[in-house]
Scaffold this motif. Sequence first.
Motif, mmCIF file in Angstrom:
data_model
loop_
_atom_site.group_PDB
_atom_site.id
_atom_site.type_symbol
_atom_site.label_atom_id
_atom_site.label_comp_id
_atom_site.label_asym_id
_atom_site.label_seq_id
_atom_site.Cartn_x
_atom_site.Cartn_y
_atom_site.Cartn_z
ATOM 1 N N ARG A 1 5.115 7.172 2.697
ATOM 2 C CA ARG A 1 6.240 6.948 3.618
ATOM 3 C C ARG A 1 5.855 7.429 5.023
ATOM 4 N NH1 ARG A 1 11.532 6.534 2.347
ATOM 5 N NH2 ARG A 1 11.178 7.514 0.311
ATOM 6 N N ILE A 2 5.226 8.599 5.094
ATOM 7 C CA ILE A 2 4.788 9.132 6.394
ATOM 8 C C ILE A 2 3.790 8.188 7.042
ATOM 9 C CG2 ILE A 2 3.470 10.995 7.477
ATOM 10 C CD1 ILE A 2 4.758 12.892 5.390
ATOM 11 N N THR A 3 2.840 7.676 6.260
ATOM 12 C CA THR A 3 1.830 6.755 6.796
ATOM 13 C C THR A 3 2.470 5.479 7.321
ATOM 14 O OG1 THR A 3 0.140 7.608 5.296
ATOM 15 C CG2 THR A 3 -0.250 5.428 6.228
ATOM 16 N N VAL A 4 3.412 4.933 6.590
ATOM 17 C CA VAL A 4 4.087 3.700 7.007
ATOM 18 C C VAL A 4 4.848 3.923 8.316
ATOM 19 C CG1 VAL A 4 5.948 2.084 6.423
ATOM 20 C CG2 VAL A 4 4.247 2.695 4.700
ATOM 21 N N ILE A 5 5.617 4.998 8.398
ATOM 22 C CA ILE A 5 6.402 5.275 9.602
ATOM 23 C C ILE A 5 5.488 5.509 10.805
ATOM 24 C CG2 ILE A 5 7.978 6.929 10.683
ATOM 25 C CD1 ILE A 5 9.209 7.345 7.880
ATOM 26 N N ASN A 6 4.376 6.198 10.586
ATOM 27 C CA ASN A 6 3.473 6.531 11.685
ATOM 28 C C ASN A 6 2.624 5.346 12.144
ATOM 29 O OD1 ASN A 6 2.441 8.973 13.267
ATOM 30 N ND2 ASN A 6 0.520 8.059 12.560
ATOM 31 N N SER A 7 2.521 4.306 11.315
ATOM 32 C CA SER A 7 1.681 3.161 11.672
ATOM 33 C C SER A 7 2.214 2.459 12.915
ATOM 34 C CB SER A 7 1.617 2.161 10.513
ATOM 35 O OG SER A 7 2.885 1.585 10.270
ATOM 36 N N TYR A 8 1.307 1.820 13.631
ATOM 37 C CA TYR A 8 1.702 1.070 14.827
ATOM 38 C C TYR A 8 2.181 -0.322 14.446
ATOM 39 C CZ TYR A 8 1.453 -1.218 19.369
ATOM 40 O OH TYR A 8 1.756 -1.925 20.504
ATOM 41 N N ARG A 9 1.353 -1.047 13.711
ATOM 42 C CA ARG A 9 1.756 -2.358 13.229
ATOM 43 C C ARG A 9 1.287 -2.640 11.804
ATOM 44 N NH1 ARG A 9 0.938 -8.418 15.972
ATOM 45 N NH2 ARG A 9 1.649 -9.564 14.118
ATOM 46 N N PHE A 10 0.044 -2.207 11.476
ATOM 47 C CA PHE A 10 -0.541 -2.595 10.194
ATOM 48 C C PHE A 10 -0.708 -1.407 9.249
ATOM 49 C CE2 PHE A 10 -2.349 -5.768 13.214
ATOM 50 C CZ PHE A 10 -1.722 -6.884 12.694
ATOM 51 N N VAL A 11 -0.397 -1.653 7.987
ATOM 52 C CA VAL A 11 -0.630 -0.703 6.906
ATOM 53 C C VAL A 11 -1.669 -1.327 5.979
ATOM 54 C CG1 VAL A 11 0.381 0.489 4.918
ATOM 55 C CG2 VAL A 11 1.709 0.235 7.042
ATOM 56 N N PHE A 12 -2.665 -0.542 5.567
ATOM 57 C CA PHE A 12 -3.740 -1.042 4.723
ATOM 58 C C PHE A 12 -3.667 -0.383 3.353
ATOM 59 C CE2 PHE A 12 -5.361 -0.981 9.143
ATOM 60 C CZ PHE A 12 -5.450 -2.345 9.335
ATOM 61 N N ALA A 13 -3.711 -1.209 2.306
ATOM 62 C CA ALA A 13 -3.572 -0.722 0.940
ATOM 63 C C ALA A 13 -4.612 -1.388 0.039
ATOM 64 C CB ALA A 13 -2.159 -1.029 0.420
ATOM 65 N N PRO A 14 -4.914 -0.766 -1.113
ATOM 66 C CA PRO A 14 -5.848 -1.391 -2.054
ATOM 67 C C PRO A 14 -5.307 -2.704 -2.620
ATOM 68 C CG PRO A 14 -5.534 0.935 -2.559
ATOM 69 C CD PRO A 14 -4.485 0.571 -1.560
ATOM 70 N N GLU A 15 -3.986 -2.765 -2.776
ATOM 71 C CA GLU A 15 -3.331 -3.952 -3.314
ATOM 72 C C GLU A 15 -1.851 -3.898 -2.943
ATOM 73 O OE1 GLU A 15 -4.089 -3.550 -7.465
ATOM 74 O OE2 GLU A 15 -2.647 -1.916 -7.741
ATOM 75 N N SER A 16 -1.180 -4.999 -3.084
ATOM 76 C CA SER A 16 0.263 -5.002 -2.827
ATOM 77 C C SER A 16 0.985 -4.405 -4.034
ATOM 78 C CB SER A 16 0.756 -6.430 -2.571
ATOM 79 O OG SER A 16 0.488 -7.252 -3.692
ATOM 80 N N SER A 17 2.156 -3.851 -3.785
ATOM 81 C CA SER A 17 2.949 -3.286 -4.877
ATOM 82 C C SER A 17 4.416 -3.352 -4.497
ATOM 83 C CB SER A 17 2.536 -1.834 -5.163
ATOM 84 O OG SER A 17 2.954 -0.981 -4.120
ATOM 85 N N ARG A 18 5.258 -3.383 -5.488
ATOM 86 C CA ARG A 18 6.698 -3.435 -5.236
ATOM 87 C C ARG A 18 7.170 -2.183 -4.505
ATOM 88 N NH1 ARG A 18 10.291 -4.726 -10.380
ATOM 89 N NH2 ARG A 18 8.925 -6.563 -10.251
ATOM 90 N N ASP A 19 6.589 -1.033 -4.875
ATOM 91 C CA ASP A 19 6.974 0.220 -4.246
ATOM 92 C C ASP A 19 6.618 0.218 -2.761
ATOM 93 O OD1 ASP A 19 8.003 2.969 -4.604
ATOM 94 O OD2 ASP A 19 5.975 3.535 -4.018
ATOM 95 N N LEU A 20 5.417 -0.256 -2.423
ATOM 96 C CA LEU A 20 4.997 -0.304 -1.022
ATOM 97 C C LEU A 20 5.784 -1.355 -0.245
ATOM 98 C CD1 LEU A 20 3.121 0.918 1.031
ATOM 99 C CD2 LEU A 20 1.328 -0.651 0.294
ATOM 100 N N ASP A 21 6.082 -2.479 -0.907
ATOM 101 C CA ASP A 21 6.937 -3.493 -0.276
ATOM 102 C C ASP A 21 8.256 -2.863 0.164
ATOM 103 O OD1 ASP A 21 5.006 -5.377 -0.826
ATOM 104 O OD2 ASP A 21 6.035 -6.221 -2.570
ATOM 105 N N GLY A 22 8.805 -2.033 -0.727
ATOM 106 C CA GLY A 22 10.083 -1.395 -0.437
ATOM 107 C C GLY A 22 9.997 -0.413 0.725
ATOM 108 N N LEU A 23 8.898 0.362 0.788
ATOM 109 C CA LEU A 23 8.734 1.328 1.876
ATOM 110 C C LEU A 23 8.612 0.624 3.230
ATOM 111 C CD1 LEU A 23 6.263 4.032 0.481
ATOM 112 C CD2 LEU A 23 8.653 4.359 1.138
ATOM 113 N N VAL A 24 7.810 -0.439 3.273
ATOM 114 C CA VAL A 24 7.622 -1.174 4.528
ATOM 115 C C VAL A 24 8.948 -1.778 4.986
ATOM 116 C CG1 VAL A 24 6.477 -3.155 5.598
ATOM 117 C CG2 VAL A 24 5.179 -1.609 4.120
ATOM 118 N N LYS A 25 9.707 -2.316 4.048
ATOM 119 C CA LYS A 25 10.998 -2.922 4.387
ATOM 120 C C LYS A 25 12.007 -1.853 4.812
ATOM 121 C CE LYS A 25 14.548 -6.021 2.546
ATOM 122 N NZ LYS A 25 14.978 -6.837 1.365
ATOM 123 N N GLU A 26 12.033 -0.725 4.091
ATOM 124 C CA GLU A 26 12.988 0.341 4.373
ATOM 125 C C GLU A 26 12.788 0.920 5.783
ATOM 126 O OE1 GLU A 26 14.100 4.840 2.734
ATOM 127 O OE2 GLU A 26 12.748 3.538 1.574
#
Length: 331
Positions: free
Chosen positions: A293-318
């Motif tokens: 969550r901290i990484t997503v909020i601190n990002s400027y535009r792009f978040v990099f992950a090993p793969e997509s996930s429902r949990d990460l989808d939710g954090l980016v949207k939230e």
Amino acid sequence: MADRTYLPTQCLAKVRSCESARRMVRIRMKQTPEKVRQHTVPKRYLKGFAKELPRLTQYDRKTGAAYPVSLNDASVCKRAYSIKDGDGIWDDSIENYFERVELEGCPVIERLVVGQVPSHAERCALARYMARQIQRGQDVAHAAKREAEKFKDKEFALRQIRANEEIYVRKLGSRQKFEAALRQFKERGTGVEIDEKAYLRPLILDTPPYAEIFADLAWRVEVAKHGFFVTSDRPVAIRRRGQPVNPHVVRINERGAELYFPLNLKCVLIASDAPARERRRKVSAARVRELNRITVINSYRFVFAPESSRDLDGLVKEHSGDRIQFDEMKW
């Protein structure tokens, strides 16, 4: 933490008076492959977040889309750190310097990942790496572009000159020279044309003072038992403990401040002035989610992950509207 730098432009300045040597320098530089595509987050670092090389999953916070991206393309900008010299030749000194910082810092990341304890010199190398990463992001480049536009307004430029009057007096040597220069500027019909990359020129001359603070903090590594950590185009986050959504800039020397730096998809470095009871510990999926969550909020535009996930989808949207609000740049 001496920051030894080498600027080819300094060498070029020494041969300006010799036309034949000048031509030779130009020929050699033209023969050197230009570094057009430059990573604002090092490729070697991003590789640690890839589950299947050579690809990552990139989340675009602007559009909400998630899609695969090659390590060769992730966080790449055209000539992000290149500046044209007086002869119109692209000078890659800053990019070359950042490459050396990476060569010193990345091995320390790899040591931390496997559980080794870095020496003091290695801690300093990684502290410098993290400090430089804060300075070199696309967010800084875009802020510089916005600020440069302001100086085209003559009234804005005059206010900035008056606000920094004592500095200009010292630079010019006397108040009389400053007033003469100011009168000349007022006679102009326009403001100031500033190269949007002007902030890069003094960037590598001195080590950021907070690099030493990073090195002296208590470090601990948290290891994900389940799930994975993500990183971003602004991977070094400084937040107040327990306040991930706070939009204001937090200084590392403020009370309760902590530094968060994902090392790879399984490890994250946390540094603070609070003594660490453990240098390394395994953490639950819930803790992994909060650090992401901290990484997503601190990002400027792009978040990099090993793969997509429902949990990460939710954090980016939230947190689609949550951003760190930066101060005006100092030129």
